[in-house]
Write an enzyme that holds these catalytic residues in place. Structure first.
Site, short mmCIF file in Angstrom:
data_model
loop_
_atom_site.label_atom_id
_atom_site.label_comp_id
_atom_site.label_asym_id
_atom_site.label_seq_id
_atom_site.Cartn_x
_atom_site.Cartn_y
_atom_site.Cartn_z
N ARG A 64 0.81 -1.22 0.00
CA ARG A 64 0.00 0.00 0.00
C ARG A 64 0.84 1.27 0.00
NH1 ARG A 64 -5.18 -2.11 2.71
NH2 ARG A 64 -4.51 -3.85 3.96
N LYS A 67 -14.41 -2.74 4.28
CA LYS A 67 -13.25 -2.74 3.39
C LYS A 67 -12.12 -1.90 4.00
CE LYS A 67 -15.23 -5.19 0.16
NZ LYS A 67 -16.20 -5.82 1.08
N ASP A 68 -10.90 -2.19 3.54
CA ASP A 68 -9.72 -1.50 4.05
C ASP A 68 -9.75 -0.01 3.72
OD1 ASP A 68 -8.86 -4.44 3.25
OD2 ASP A 68 -7.52 -3.80 4.85
N LYS A 69 -9.07 0.78 4.55
CA LYS A 69 -8.99 2.21 4.31
C LYS A 69 -8.00 2.53 3.19
CE LYS A 69 -7.83 6.65 6.48
NZ LYS A 69 -6.80 7.08 5.53
#
Length: 423
Positions: A29, A87-89
């Site tokens: 990320r 959901k992921d940030k």
């Protein structure tokens, strides 16, 4: 299998790797576009119903804040928005949400930074957690510095078909502040004061020093109004709890209920996740394989049927597992009474006894947060086919997972890096 060297993972029960190859290292990320998630819907939309089904694509949005922002823009309560999965940030995510009793034109007119909302139809019922077929992932791991990346990627990709430990990932417990399971434990004990103080006041090393100081000061002084004034505005959920305490200083249960119901319910779920991780790691420490049926192991079949391994059926079970018909599973305890069948159940019961928590506590927590905790089986292995490649010092992965399974569980096998590198 090899143990994790990272205390943060060990504290959360994420204790082992399935592969013994050197880690590729790297960073997950670097940008949200490096972590692309697309929800695979289970049910389509119809033409009528009070719930507007929408496809939501968002970039770098924390889930609960995204839902509150949508609700604020529409001038409605955030409780009218539901979803099948969080959901992921730090990611680019696409998922379904339902919004109760809202005009489609108003949704189409929304303009929120780094977010697109497309109405796709209507439903008679709102989405609920788990109401999806799975998720597709496209992930890039940059700046890998491990030895022989090609060999590492090849080895891990082959092992993925056989399965990695199906841990609940770091984000289940809080990325910067992994405390959700600790809050959940206090809720289960009926200690709402302890839950609120843990949520607001427990400082964690990855936070900014100024925030840690504010949290510590709150624990020492219990001054809700001063803490609200000092806390950064982005810590809105802590501020919500503090607002309740500012109005009613001794009403800790009421203050906690200022949180969105689904967030409140996730505290107890996080404690259950921590139990699962701990017991799975104990099994790994024993040297037992993820596909090695042992007498007393619980089994979960593809059609939902459950069974138990015995000394008589072990060979047949091994064949079923090899053919993908069933999986070894652990029972995550809840409010329903269960009878232990093997080492996994005994260990789970021992952890609950250590925390002085029983089925009645889950029933009380269910009433408090408004969600039932009956208990459930979860496979101990996550298996998937991975399309993997190496480009220079970068690794690219594409795969899909069932609901409730964590892509970071896959990535950590390749990376074997500090979990903070996967935030």
């Amino acid at each position: 299998m090899i143990p994790t060297p990272y205390p943060l993972e060990a504290d959360l029960g994420i204790g082992w790797y399935a592969t013994d190859t050197p880690g590729a290292g790297g960073v997950l990320r670097q940008s949200p576009e490096d972590f692309v998630v697309e929800e695979i819907p289970k049910d389509g939309a119809g033409e009528s119903g009070p719930y507007l089904l929408c496809r939501l694509t968002k970039r770098n949005w924390e889930h609960q804040h995204a839902m509150k922002s949508i609700a604020a823009a529409l001038g409605i309560s955030h409780r009218r928005i539901a979803w099948a999965g969080t959901k992921d940030k730090n990611a680019l995510t696409t998922q379904a949400i339902t919004i109760y009793n809202v005009d489609e034109a108003a949704v189409r007119a929304l303009s929120i930074r780094d977010m697109e909302i497309e109405p796709v139809g209507r439903r008679q019922h709102q989405l609920s957690l788990g109401d999806l077929a799975g998720n597709r992932f496209r992930i890039a791991i940059h700046d890998c510095d491990g030895p022989d990346l090609e060999r590492t990627v090849e080895s891990c990709t082959e092992a993925a078909a056989g399965g990695f430990p199906n841990y609940f990932g770091l984000q289940r417990f809080g990325v910067v502040r992994p405390v959700t399971h600790l809050v959940g434990r206090e809720i289960l004990r009926g200690d709402y004061e302890g839950a609120a103080l843990t949520y607001i006041g427990l400082a964690c090393p990855d936070e900014e020093e100024s925030v840690r100081e504010i949290r510590t000061a709150f624990l020492e002084e219990r001054n809700a109004k001063a803490t609200i004034a000092a806390l950064p505005r982005h810590l809105g959920f802590e501020r919500s709890v503090l607002s309740g305490l500012a109005e009613r200083p001794d009403d800790y249960s009421g203050a906690l209920k200022n949180l969105p119901p689904k967030l409140l319910s996730m505290f107890v779920s996080a404690y259950q996740s921590w139990l699962f991780n701990r017991v799975l790691s104990m099994r790994c420490a024993d040297g037992a394989g993820l596909d090695e049926p042992l007498p007393g192991d619980r089994l979960l079949f593809a059609n939902g049927r459950e069974d138990v391994v015995t000394a008589v059926n072990t060979r047949v079970v091994s064949i079923h597992i090899a053919r993908g018909r069933c999986a070894i599973a652990l029972f995550i305890p809840g409010s329903e009474p269960t009878s232990g069948t093997g080492a996994g159940d005994e260990r789970m019961a021992a952890l609950l006894d250590e925390d002085d928590i029983g089925a009645e506590d889950f029933r009380r927590a269910s009433e408090f947060v408004g969600l039932r905790y009956n208990g459930a089986l979860r496979p101990i292995a996550v298996k998937t086919e991975i399309d993997a490649g190496v480009s220079g010092q970068d690794i690219c992965l594409s795969f899909r997972l069932p609901p409730g399974h964590y892509a970071t569980t896959i990535c950590r096998e390749y990376m074997k890096a500090d979990p903070r590198a996967m935030i």
